[in-house]
Design a protein around this motif. Structure first.
Motif, PDB file in Angstrom:
ATOM      1  N   ASP A  21       0.852  -1.178   0.000  1.00 12.97           N
ATOM      2  CA  ASP A  21       0.000   0.000   0.000  1.00 12.97           C
ATOM      3  C   ASP A  21       0.891   1.231   0.000  1.00 12.97           C
ATOM      4  O   ASP A  21       2.099   1.139   0.286  1.00 12.97           O
ATOM      5  N   GLN A  22       0.320   2.385  -0.313  1.00 10.48           N
ATOM      6  CA  GLN A  22       1.048   3.648  -0.290  1.00 10.48           C
ATOM      7  C   GLN A  22       0.227   4.671   0.473  1.00 10.48           C
ATOM      8  O   GLN A  22      -0.985   4.784   0.309  1.00 10.48           O
ATOM      9  N   HIS A  26       5.376   7.193   2.116  1.00 12.48           N
ATOM     10  CA  HIS A  26       5.913   5.862   2.393  1.00 12.48           C
ATOM     11  C   HIS A  26       5.180   4.786   1.597  1.00 12.48           C
ATOM     12  O   HIS A  26       4.005   4.930   1.256  1.00 12.48           O
ATOM     13  N   ILE A  27       5.929   3.703   1.334  1.00 16.23           N
ATOM     14  CA  ILE A  27       5.360   2.466   0.830  1.00 16.23           C
ATOM     15  C   ILE A  27       5.248   1.514   2.015  1.00 16.23           C
ATOM     16  O   ILE A  27       6.174   1.408   2.825  1.00 16.23           O
ATOM     17  N   TYR A  42       7.747  -0.599   6.383  1.00 14.45           N
ATOM     18  CA  TYR A  42       7.565   0.675   5.697  1.00 14.45           C
ATOM     19  C   TYR A  42       8.902   1.201   5.189  1.00 14.45           C
ATOM     20  O   TYR A  42       9.962   0.962   5.773  1.00 14.45           O
ATOM     21  N   TYR A 257       3.623   3.295  -8.187  1.00 13.46           N
ATOM     22  CA  TYR A 257       3.474   4.635  -7.635  1.00 13.46           C
ATOM     23  C   TYR A 257       4.630   5.491  -8.128  1.00 13.46           C
ATOM     24  O   TYR A 257       5.802   5.107  -8.010  1.00 13.46           O
ATOM     25  N   TYR A 262       6.514  -1.674  -7.492  1.00  9.30           N
ATOM     26  CA  TYR A 262       6.867  -2.360  -6.249  1.00  9.30           C
ATOM     27  C   TYR A 262       6.186  -3.722  -6.228  1.00  9.30           C
ATOM     28  O   TYR A 262       5.056  -3.875  -6.711  1.00  9.30           O
TER      29      TYR A 262
END
Length: 398
Positions: A21-22, A26-27, A42, A257, A262
């Motif tokens: 998730d984003q 941060h990822i 993260y 993103y 990713y």
């Protein structure tokens, strides 16, 4: 709480990442650690990861950022943090929170309830009943309003997360994956992709035969992607074009993103192009050889090369003629063993059988001390030039 720990190169077991998730800058990778679904990874750039365990978290389903606060919707409630180091748990009457969305200064969270939760700071939450006794399925912020899809095709709208009105009903309810690209709403429901201009009238998007495993909308560009049949596809002018292949061992969940892809391989989250090679430490490298100052090896049917034997990258060089047991003097003599024969070459292309052996059990071949040395279960053979071989009946230092 564990911080500043590279994932997965830590001593904290073997986290298995299962969802990306984003939020904010941060990822995030939501996962289980040692069999417990209570882990968050993260990273700001997808290369170096902090790994956090919150014992009461349960399965993490979603994350968003707003008003300087990160909020996580999880199986056991809502968690929030301003710095991703100090964490707080907000008690709510709704368990198993599925989605949390930020828009126009407010968070809205939904779960297994006919009410939604709202907050401006991530700490204090208020339950708000919907105008119908239907349980929410998904929610998205479209820049002006929260759009909420509920059971039985009901669709609701709110500008502040507190005051809701029904937009109408639809035959195609949004799935848990619900996105807005600036002009259309998108949803992945039961492996079928739909888009709509108003969240009420939905059009099924055709794609190559098979089923869609995951959908990703790059919020920085509006570009849309799916995973399908081991590839990532991009939707361009009404057509699906192959964007890239997925490496072996990649689960279908992915995230694009800011133009960066990713993914997760062998439980390792990160930039897909980079962890595609890092995962080799978990895979078997077969038939390693050394040729032209590089090591070559095979893994899962793909070729890789390395200059130092430690850092490997994908390599399409055709060195299949070296496959098997191989050695070289580093200059102009190449020797390989194929079943019951020793072959020699001066160019690595044309090979001549120079010696026959009696068994292919426990074979090995290497070059050292100015000579080639071959061993098997029964004998040791040596050669100075790779062509003329001397057999020794008893293994020893020759």
């Amino acid at each position: 709480i564990l911080t500043d720990t590279a994932w997965p190169d830590s001593g904290f077991g073997n986290p298995v990442s299962s969802h990306l998730d984003q939020a904010g800058n941060h990822i995030f990778a939501f996962s289980g650690s040692n069999g417990l679904n209570n882990a968050i990874g993260y990273s700001m750039e997808g290369r170096y990861w902090n790994f956090i365990v919150l014992s009461q978290l349960g399965i993490v389903n979603d994350a968003d950022f707003g008003n300087g606060v990160y909020v996580f919707a999880a199986e056991k409630g809502l968690y929030w943090s301003t710095d991703l180091t100090q964490w707080n748990h907000s008690e709510t009457d709704i368990q198993r929170l599925e989605k949390v969305v930020f828009g126009d200064g407010a968070f809205v969270a939904i779960g297994q309830s006919t009410s939604v939760l709202t907050s401006t700071n991530g700490a204090d939450w208020t339950a708000v009943a919907l105008p119908s006794e239907k349980e929410p399925q998904s929610i998205v912020w479209d820049g002006d309003n929260f759009i909420l899809a509920a059971d039985d095709g009901l669709v609701f709208s709110s500008g502040n997360g507190t005051d809701w009105e029904m937009l109408g009903t639809t035959d195609q309810s949004a799935g848990i994956d619900f996105f807005y690209d600036g002009s259309h709403y998108w949803t992945l429901s039961f492996s079928t992709l739909y888009k709509s201009p108003d969240a009420l009238t939905w059009e099924m998007i055709q794609y190559p035969e098979g089923w869609v495993a995951d959908f990703s909308l790059d919020s920085t560009s509006g570009r849309k992607f799916i995973t399908h049949q081991g590839r990532i596809w991009e939707y361009v002018d009404g057509e699906w074009l192959i964007y890239r292949a997925l490496p072996e061992g990649t689960p279908p969940d992915f995230l694009i993103y800011g133009g960066t892809t990713y993914g997760i391989i062998d439980g390792i989250p990160g930039i897909l192009d980079e962890i595609e090679y890092d995962h080799l430490r978990h895979a078997r490298l077969d038939d390693p050889i050394f040729h032209n100052n590089r090591f070559y090896a095979w893994s899962n049917g793909q070729g890789f090369s390395s200059t130092d034997g430690s850092n490997w990258s994908r390599d399409l060089t055709d060195v299949t003629h070296f496959r098997g047991i191989y050695a070289t003097n580093g200059e102009d003599v190449h020797v390989r063993v194929q079943d019951l024969q020793i072959l020699s070459s001066t160019d690595g292309q044309s090979w001549n059988v120079v010696e026959n052996v009696s068994t292919n059990s426990s074979q090995s071949l290497f070059f050292g001390g100015g000579k080639f040395i071959y061993t098997d279960r029964d004998t040791v053979r040596t050669s100075l030039d790779g062509v003329s071989w001397t057999q020794h009946s008893v293994p020893g230092p020759y």
